[in-house]
Enzyme design. Structure first.
Site, PDB file in Angstrom:
ATOM      1  N   ASN A  67      -5.907  12.953  -0.514  1.00 40.02           N
ATOM      2  CA  ASN A  67      -4.487  13.330  -0.540  1.00 40.02           C
ATOM      3  C   ASN A  67      -3.904  13.119  -1.923  1.00 40.02           C
ATOM      4  OD1 ASN A  67      -2.050  11.220  -0.682  1.00 40.02           O
ATOM      5  ND2 ASN A  67      -3.874  10.132   0.062  1.00 40.02           N
ATOM      6  N   CYS A 127      -1.554   3.266  -6.528  1.00 38.94           N
ATOM      7  CA  CYS A 127      -1.671   4.663  -6.101  1.00 38.94           C
ATOM      8  C   CYS A 127      -2.308   5.488  -7.223  1.00 38.94           C
ATOM      9  CB  CYS A 127      -0.300   5.238  -5.759  1.00 38.94           C
ATOM     10  SG  CYS A 127      -0.430   6.969  -5.266  1.00 38.94           S
ATOM     11  N   GLY A 241      -9.527   0.570   4.255  1.00 42.43           N
ATOM     12  CA  GLY A 241     -10.334   1.626   3.645  1.00 42.43           C
ATOM     13  C   GLY A 241     -11.430   2.059   4.589  1.00 42.43           C
TER      14      GLY A 241
HETATM   15  C1  LIG Z   1      -1.703  10.765   3.282  1.00 46.99           C
HETATM   16  C2  LIG Z   1      -1.780   9.374   2.724  1.00 46.99           C
HETATM   17  C3  LIG Z   1      -0.641   8.788   2.156  1.00 46.99           C
HETATM   18  C4  LIG Z   1      -0.701   7.490   1.658  1.00 46.99           C
HETATM   19  N1  LIG Z   1       0.427   6.917   1.128  1.00 46.99           N
HETATM   20  C5  LIG Z   1       0.394   5.627   0.706  1.00 46.99           C
HETATM   21  C6  LIG Z   1       1.580   4.981   0.264  1.00 46.99           C
HETATM   22  O1  LIG Z   1       2.686   5.525   0.299  1.00 46.99           O
HETATM   23  N2  LIG Z   1       1.475   3.698  -0.168  1.00 46.99           N
HETATM   24  C7  LIG Z   1       0.282   3.008  -0.190  1.00 46.99           C
HETATM   25  O2  LIG Z   1       0.244   1.843  -0.594  1.00 46.99           O
HETATM   26  N3  LIG Z   1      -0.860   3.606   0.247  1.00 46.99           N
HETATM   27  C8  LIG Z   1      -0.829   4.887   0.697  1.00 46.99           C
HETATM   28  N4  LIG Z   1      -1.974   5.471   1.163  1.00 46.99           N
HETATM   29  C9  LIG Z   1      -3.233   4.691   1.166  1.00 46.99           C
HETATM   30  C10 LIG Z   1      -3.476   4.037   2.527  1.00 46.99           C
HETATM   31  O3  LIG Z   1      -2.459   3.110   2.853  1.00 46.99           O
HETATM   32  C11 LIG Z   1      -4.842   3.319   2.540  1.00 46.99           C
HETATM   33  O4  LIG Z   1      -4.810   2.274   1.590  1.00 46.99           O
HETATM   34  C12 LIG Z   1      -6.008   4.247   2.209  1.00 46.99           C
HETATM   35  O5  LIG Z   1      -5.809   5.524   2.788  1.00 46.99           O
HETATM   36  C13 LIG Z   1      -7.349   3.677   2.673  1.00 46.99           C
HETATM   37  O6  LIG Z   1      -7.358   3.465   4.082  1.00 46.99           O
HETATM   38  P1  LIG Z   1      -7.941   4.547   5.137  1.00 46.99           P
HETATM   39  O7  LIG Z   1      -9.298   4.950   4.667  1.00 46.99           O
HETATM   40  O8  LIG Z   1      -7.930   3.821   6.435  1.00 46.99           O
HETATM   41  O9  LIG Z   1      -6.982   5.700   5.116  1.00 46.99           O
HETATM   42  C14 LIG Z   1      -1.931   6.768   1.681  1.00 46.99           C
HETATM   43  C15 LIG Z   1      -3.071   7.363   2.253  1.00 46.99           C
HETATM   44  C16 LIG Z   1      -3.009   8.638   2.764  1.00 46.99           C
HETATM   45  C17 LIG Z   1      -4.245   9.227   3.390  1.00 46.99           C
END
Ligand SMILES: Cc1cc2nc3c(=O)[nH]c(=O)nc-3n(C[C@H](O)[C@H](O)[C@H](O)COP(=O)(O)O)c2cc1C
Length: 302
Positions: A67, A127, A241
Site C-alpha cells: 500500500n 511509514c 507483521g
Molecule cells: C492499508 C494500510 C494502511 C496502513 N496505515 C498505517 C498507519 O496509518 N500508521 C501505521 O503506523 N501503520 C500503518 N500501516 C502498517 C500496519 O499498521 C502494520 O504495521 C503493517 O501492515 C504490518 O502488519 P500486517 O502485515 O499485519 O498488515 C498500514 C498498513 C496498511 C496495509
C-alpha cells in the site's frame, strides 16, 4: 487462557487491530472488538487532515499486500471525536497513533490527542510511503528516534509506544535508543518498502510507484525484528507483521512479543480473523499443554 496484561492494562486476548486498518470511526473500531479483537490501534493521525496519495493506493496478492495510502487521515480533532464515540460503545483498550514531520509537531499532536480518552499512544516514525514529503523515516536514525521519543514523552499523559521499521538493519539498537529516551513499549513494526510492476503496461502499479509491503511475506522479517529487540530491551513489544494464523501468533510470542498487531490479515480474511487466530492459538496451546502466554513468552530464546 489468552488474557494479557500490557503495561498494567488487561487485554481480553493479545490481538490488536494494527494502525491504518479500519481504525477510523468509533463504530468501525467497536465492530472489530465485537469480532474478538483484544484492542484497537487507530489509523495514524496528523495535526491537519491529509488526503494521501492518488489511487491506486493498495493491492493484495497471494503472499503480500502493498500500500501507498500516504497517511490519509481526517486530522487530530476529528480523530478525538471518533475515539470518544468508541468509548461510549466499548471499554476495550485503545491505542491512538500519531505522526508528524518535525519534533515540534509530534509534541503538539501528542498534546492534542491526549485530550481523548485513550489508553496508550503509538508514535508512527516508520511509514515508508511518505519519504518524498518527510524524508527518510525517523526510525532509521538513533538520534532522531531519541529526539522524537523525548518530545512525545514530555507531552503525553499515557504510556508511549514507539513504532519501528524492521527494515532498519540495527532495529534492536534503535529500540534500545527509544527505551533509553523514555519509551514505554516498542511496536515492531511497520511495513517495509517495496514495489510492483505491471508487465503489460510496463509501469509500477501503485500511483506512488513504491509502497509498504505487509502480509504473510513480512512475517519472518517482523519475527526476527521482535526476536532481536526482545534480547535488547526490557520494555514490552507489540509484534506486528504478517500475522495470519494462531501458529504465527504463538511464534511471535515465543520471539518475545506481548501483544500482536494484525493488519493485512483483515483484508485477506475479514474481521472474523481475530477469532480465527485466537481459536487456533487455544487449540495449539491445549495440544502442547501450555497454560498461559506468560509461560511461552520469549521461549525461543532459551
Ligand atoms: C492499508 C494500510 C494502511 C496502513 N496505515 C498505517 C498507519 O496509518 N500508521 C501505521 O503506523 N501503520 C500503518 N500501516 C502498517 C500496519 O499498521 C502494520 O504495521 C503493517 O501492515 C504490518 O502488519 P500486517 O502485515 O499485519 O498488515 C498500514 C498498513 C496498511 C496495509
Amino acid at each position: 487462557m489468552l488474557e494479557t496484561s500490557f503495561l498494567a492494562k488487561k487485554f481480553s486476548n493479545p490481538t490488536v487491530l494494527a494502525s491504518g486498518i479500519l481504525g477510523v470511526t468509533g463504530a468501525g473500531m467497536n465492530r472489530v472488538i465485537d469480532q474478538g479483537c483484544g484492542g484497537i490501534t487507530i489509523k495514524s493521525v496528523s495535526l491537519e487532515p491529509r488526503t494521501g496519495h492518488p489511487n491506486p493506493t493498495m493491492i493484495g496478492q497471494k503472499h503480500f499486500f502493498i500500500n501507498a495510502v500516504g497517511l490519509s487521515n481526517p486530522g487530530v480533532i476529528e480523530a478525538i471525536e471518533e475515539i470518544k464515540k468508541f468509548r461510549t460503545l466499548s471499554n476495550a483498550p485503545i491505542i491512538a497513533s500519531v505522526f508528524a514531520g518535525t519534533p515540534e509537531e509530534f509534541g503538539e499532536v501528542t498534546k492534542q490527542i491526549c485530550e481523548a480518552p485513550i489508553n496508550f499512544l503509538e508514535v508512527n516514525i516508520s511509514c515508508p510511503n511518505v519519504s518524498t514529503e518527510f524524508g527518510d523515516p525517523f526510525a532509521y536514525s538513533i538520534p532522531a528516534v531519541q529526539i522524537i521519543t523525548k518530545k512525545v514523552k514530555e507531552n503525553a499523559n499515557v504510556p508511549v509506544i514507539i513504532k519501528l521499521t524492521p527494515q532498519a538493519w540495527n532495529v534492536a539498537e534503535i529500540a534500545k535508543a527509544a527505551e533509553s529516551a523514555g519509551a514505554d513499549a516498542i511496536c515492531a513494526g511497520n511495513t517495509i518498502s517495496g514495489m510492483i510492476i505491471d508487465v503489460r503496461s510496463r509501469k509500477p502499479i501503485l500511483h506512488n510507484k513504491q509502497g509498504g509491503v505487509s502480509g504473510p511475506a513480512l512475517f519472518p522479517v517482523a519475527l526476527k525484528a521482535v526476536y532481536d529487540i526482545y534480547k535488547t530491551v526490557n520494555i514490552p513489544i507489540i509484534g506486528t507483521g504478517g500475522i495470519t494464523t494462531g501458529e504465527d501468533a504463538l511464534a511471535m510470542i515465543m520471539a518475545g512479543a506481548t501483544l500482536l498487531g494484525v493488519g493485512s490479515a483483515v483484508y485477506y480474511e475479514g474481521e472474523e480473523v481475530f477469532k480465527k487466530i485466537t481459536d487456533e492459538m487455544e487449540v495449539i496451546m491445549n495440544e502442547e499443554g501450555i497454560q498461559s502466554l506468560e509461560e511461552i513468552r520469549g521461549a525461543a530464546h532459551t
